[in-house]
Motif scaffolding. Structure first.
Motif, mmCIF file in Angstrom:
data_model
loop_
_atom_site.group_PDB
_atom_site.id
_atom_site.type_symbol
_atom_site.label_atom_id
_atom_site.label_comp_id
_atom_site.label_asym_id
_atom_site.label_seq_id
_atom_site.Cartn_x
_atom_site.Cartn_y
_atom_site.Cartn_z
ATOM 1 N N ILE A 255 0.833 -1.171 0.189
ATOM 2 C CA ILE A 255 -0.090 0.103 0.218
ATOM 3 C C ILE A 255 0.802 1.306 -0.138
ATOM 4 O O ILE A 255 1.409 1.406 0.881
ATOM 5 N N ASP A 256 0.696 2.177 -1.077
ATOM 6 C CA ASP A 256 1.781 3.234 -1.089
ATOM 7 C C ASP A 256 1.083 4.380 -1.588
ATOM 8 O O ASP A 256 0.256 4.376 -2.680
ATOM 9 N N ASN A 257 1.232 5.294 -0.640
ATOM 10 C CA ASN A 257 0.605 6.589 -0.977
ATOM 11 C C ASN A 257 1.556 7.842 -1.775
ATOM 12 O O ASN A 257 1.330 8.761 -1.694
ATOM 13 N N ARG A 258 2.682 7.179 -2.113
ATOM 14 C CA ARG A 258 3.779 8.271 -2.986
ATOM 15 C C ARG A 258 3.357 8.448 -4.430
ATOM 16 O O ARG A 258 2.547 7.461 -5.017
ATOM 17 N N PRO A 259 3.636 9.531 -4.713
ATOM 18 C CA PRO A 259 3.671 9.487 -6.265
ATOM 19 C C PRO A 259 4.162 8.411 -6.754
ATOM 20 O O PRO A 259 5.262 7.952 -6.379
ATOM 21 N N LYS A 260 3.601 8.102 -8.081
ATOM 22 C CA LYS A 260 4.328 6.742 -8.730
ATOM 23 C C LYS A 260 4.115 7.037 -10.160
ATOM 24 O O LYS A 260 2.897 7.587 -10.751
ATOM 25 N N CYS A 261 5.047 6.349 -10.857
ATOM 26 C CA CYS A 261 4.920 6.516 -12.329
ATOM 27 C C CYS A 261 4.241 5.338 -12.985
ATOM 28 O O CYS A 261 4.814 4.149 -12.497
ATOM 29 N N VAL A 262 3.187 5.489 -13.674
ATOM 30 C CA VAL A 262 2.481 4.197 -14.191
ATOM 31 C C VAL A 262 2.818 3.976 -15.690
ATOM 32 O O VAL A 262 2.411 3.070 -16.331
ATOM 33 N N GLY A 263 3.629 5.003 -16.306
ATOM 34 C CA GLY A 263 4.197 4.966 -17.556
ATOM 35 C C GLY A 263 4.925 5.691 -18.198
ATOM 36 O O GLY A 263 5.017 6.892 -17.388
ATOM 37 N N THR A 264 5.643 5.295 -19.216
ATOM 38 C CA THR A 264 6.346 6.364 -19.892
ATOM 39 C C THR A 264 6.557 6.600 -21.241
ATOM 40 O O THR A 264 6.081 5.332 -21.921
#
Length: 802
Positions: A255-264
């Motif tokens: 469970i992660d509430n940090r900003p996350k990159c979902v694609g590039t």
């Protein structure tokens, strides 16, 4: 299109029939089940349990990342027979889970290890296992720990939790809060860890309303993202979609509430370039609290070394850093050009990679490119490899719209790919179809790569070849010749253990596509395993090129890319023949056994001359119709003993409308030619088949509604009905739950024959942990024929109040 779940189901049925129809007396190689906890932090040493089947204490351990160290004392523990509850009726006829044992171990991971999966194997003188999997993490990790069925509170985010769905109908619950309005990413890793279950995730808010959910119906694990409000406390529920449970159903919840990159974009950059990269970051739109995808550009320099297949980059924005892992490529990438339905597909210059999405209302995209007669083209269509959730199919149409090639799923993945030869000059059309129902988002992307293969060659061979001491084996090597490669390929084998040899000059002749490498094991060689490699050398466009053979290495049940389940290391094993035969007396007979009793099965042991010591008889780890808690202890058979009674306990709840079976295994210790003691296994020559009849003893209680205050003592009225053949006292005892040990207790009571009734006294301490509803299990034991246990149990509901 078949889902991975359906494919795995068919595979499971095939494997079940393989077990049932194969020789019952086969020599069993060890098999891996799980690591628990299945996660280790980079830069740490973790204590874990290695779970598996048909383990011996002389196994060798191999980790396919040489930087990771695995140490263990090698001593397998007890059998973990699945506890109640059990399926009955039609579901009670499903295939039996194997019965694990566990070995305590330590895993040491270097601090520079990147997050990802690591595979490991074991081997002994009986054979070689498949691969097990564990995960290396870079965030805080904990192990599930809860009181009864209450949710476990997670005090911080981000966090990873190692857990397992142990029992039928089990639902694991976790609670979390966020300090501010944010996007939360929830991901459950199970099948990637080799856990053969399909998870479901539900998220409830403080009022019990469901705010998000996902079910793994495709066999590709679960993940979701949601907007979390700091005013809410959220509960995450995890269970198997079929409500199964087993000790091997391990998982890792993050469970992660940090900003996350979902694609590039590009998704697969080229080596040695510096270019602008678009990073796709989910954000919360404050006005309506919906998730929007923000595109942020950064200049990134990628490594020129073409041996680097993965490049890890730290994306920085404001006060946060986001780790992004790029899989490197060799094609220029361009975004798709969207056309109206009535317009013809855009024509793309090739070779090229195109990154696209399938929008709602349209389940396919079309791309056109030009090819010349006689050209060979490779078309690869990837979605899961780009961490998205599409299930894609691929077609190539010729200039007249006729299909010239198609592919649904490549082996082990929902991605697609094909190679075709152009029969005429003209425009060819790639048709991308989506069948999962998940289009409609910039995160649900695919990558279509169209290229002309260059002359090259690839070598493949098999995993885990084995040969007995003094024997020979042919290691089959296949070659895939690409784009007209025809040259001779010189082969060599590296890493062979002492006493194992191959001929000096081994090669694949021009234009040939296979070769068998003869491997010889000396008669005085030691038994043991080693990681070896097969390396080829050949001319490619006048250049000398080396290629290392790849071999399959499963374990990850939902690889994101076909390469995720391959390796260059082959675990070669020098084995030994077992020196014993385990013969079941009257092996074709069904034995009528009373429920709740112990059946002593007569077994004959035959030994060869080099087996002079005792042997051990035990349950086999892999059973075909082991059901509902039947159990056997491990017993020793003396060196001069040829016949023995093998005890099988049959619980009183077993169904009487079908047979129950037990597979027994013998273990003998023998020295190899170098004096190393090896443990060799041999299964019985038949399954022990039993059919159940009524019980000889039954205990029951007549307590109405028991309501007790902590600190008080209370009595439970019991009645024990038993056969007249039991003339000695019965032992009555309380099975105290682990959570209540030290909080309540009861003295063991000896109930004389002929006396059916007893007031069973239970004492408690004044401990608030007692408060609530409990089921207390009381067990009665008698001895049959002076040796064998007869057991009956009853559950007594008790409510403890303040």
């Amino acid at each position: 299109m078949q889902s991975i779940r359906a494919i795995c189901g068919l595979l499971a049925i095939h494997l079940l029939w393989t077990v049932v129809d194969s020789s019952a007396s086969a020599q069993e190689a060890p098999a891996l089940g799980y690591v628990f906890p299945p996660v280790v932090n980079a830069g740490s040493t973790a204590k874990v349990q290695l779970g598996g089947y048909d383990f011996t204490s002389d196994m060798q351990y191999f980790v396919h990342d040489q930087r990771v160290k695995l140490t263990t004392d090698g001593k397998p523990g007890r059998f973990f027979v699945p506890p109640p509850p059990y399926w009955f009726g039609p579901r009670g006829m499903t295939g039996a889970f194997p019965i694990p044992r566990e070995i305590a171990a330590e895993l040491q991971v270097p601090s520079d290890a990147a997050p990802g999966l690591v595979k490991w194997q074991v081997a002994n003188a009986n054979g070689t296992s498949g691969a097990g999997v564990f995960y290396v993490s870079d965030i805080t990790e904990i192990v599930e720990k809860r009181w009864r069925d209450e949710p476990q509170v997670l005090d911080q985010l981000p966090i990873g939790v190692s857990g397992r769905v142990r029992k039928i109908s089990e639902v694991d619950r976790y609670q979390f809060k966020v300090p501010k309005l944010s996007v939360v990413h929830i991901e459950l890793m199970a099948r990637q860890l080799g856990s053969n279950f399909h998870a479901a995730i539900e998220v409830l808010d403080s009022s019990g309303n469901k705010v998000a959910d996902v079910a793994d119906t495709e066999g590709i694990d679960c993940k979701l993202m949601m907007v979390a409000d700091p005013k809410e406390q959220y509960t995450v529920r995890i269970y198997d979609v079929d409500f199964r449970g087993n000790r091997a159903f391990v998982y890792r919840l993050s469970i992660d509430n940090r900003p996350k990159c979902v694609g590039t974009f590009p998704s697969r950059p080229k080596h040695g370039v510096t270019q602008k990269v678009k990073f796709i970051i989910p954000q919360v739109l404050i006005t309506n609290r919906q998730i929007v995808l923000e595109n942020i550009l950064r200049d990134v320099t990628f490594p020129a070394d073409k041996n680097v297949q993965r490049f890890n980059y730290q994306f920085k924005s404001g006060s946060f850093e986001i780790p992004v892992s790029f899989r490197m490529g060799d094609l220029d990438e361009f975004p798709e050009v969207k056309r109206k339905p009535e317009q013809p597909p855009a024509v793309y210059p090739v070779p090229k990679a195109i990154v696209g999405t399938i929008k709602p209302g349209s389940m396919l995209d079309r791309y056109r490119f030009e090819a010349k007669k006689g050209e060979t083209w490779s078309v690869q269509l990837e979605s899961l490899a780009e961490t998205t959730r599409l299930d894609l199919a691929l077609e190539v149409l010729d200039t007249e719209g006729k299909m010239v090639a198609n592919n649904d799923d490549l082996p082990g993945t929902l991605d697609a790919g094909l190679t075709f030869n152009a029969k005429a000059d003209g425009h060819y059309t790639c048709v991308v179809r989506e069948t999962s129902g998940n289009p409609g988002s910039d995160t649900a992307r695919y990558r279509l790569a169209i290229s002309q293969p260059k002359p090259d060659y690839k070598l493949t061979t098999i995993q885990a070849p084995k040969v007995d001491i003094g024997g020979k084996v042919n290691l089959a090597v296949k070659v895939q010749r690409v784009a007209g490669h025809t040259a001779e390929i010189q082969l060599r084998v590296e890493g062979l253990p002492e006493g194992v040899t191959v001929p000096d000059d081994i090669k694949i002749a021009e234009k040939k596509t296979s070769f068998n490498i003869p491997i010889t094991v000396a008669a005085d060689a030691a038994s043991g395993a080693a990681l070896i490699r097969v390396i080829g050398t050949s001319k490619v466009r006048e250049q000398t090129v080396e290629r290392v053979a790849t071999v399959p290495l499963t374990g990850n049940l939902c690889p994101q890319h076909p390469d995720d389940n391959t390796t260059n290391s082959i675990l070669f094993n020098v084995t030994m023949k077992p020196p014993i035969l385990v013969k079941i007396v009257d092996k074709d007979r069904q034995r009528v056994v009373s429920r709740g009793t112990t059946y002593p099965c007569p077994i004959l042991i035959e030994r060869t001359d080099d087996c002079a010591g005792p042997i051990h008889l035990r349950m086999a780890g892999k059973q075909s119709r082991h059901r509902q808690g039947i159990f056997s202890p491990t017993i020793e058979v003396a060196a001069d003993q040829t016949d023995v009674l093998f005890p099988i306990f049959m619980p009183e709840w077993l169904a009487t409308d079908r047979t129950t079976r037990m597979v027994v295994q013998g273990v003998a210790e023998v020295k190899d030619p170098k004096g190393n003691v090896r443990q060799l296994t041999k299964k019985g020559d038949a399954r022990i088949t039993m059919i159940l009849e009524g019980a000889l003893m039954k205990i029951g209680h007549f307590a109405s509604e028991l309501t007790v205050k902590p600190g008080e003592s209370f009595e439970i009225p019991l009645t024990l009905l038993r056969s007249s053949e039991f003339r000695k006292p019965a032992k009555i005892e309380l099975l105290v739950p682990d959570e209540l040990k030290g909080i309540l207790k009861a003295e063991v009571h000896q109930l004389p024959a002929g006396n059916p009734d007893v007031q069973f006294k239970v004492s408690t301490t004044n401990n608030p942990k007692l408060e609530g509803d409990w089921k207390l299990t009381i067990k009665a034991t008698c001895i049959q024929n002076g040796k064998w246990n007869v057991v009956s149990q009853t559950d007594v509901p008790v409510r403890f109040i303040k």
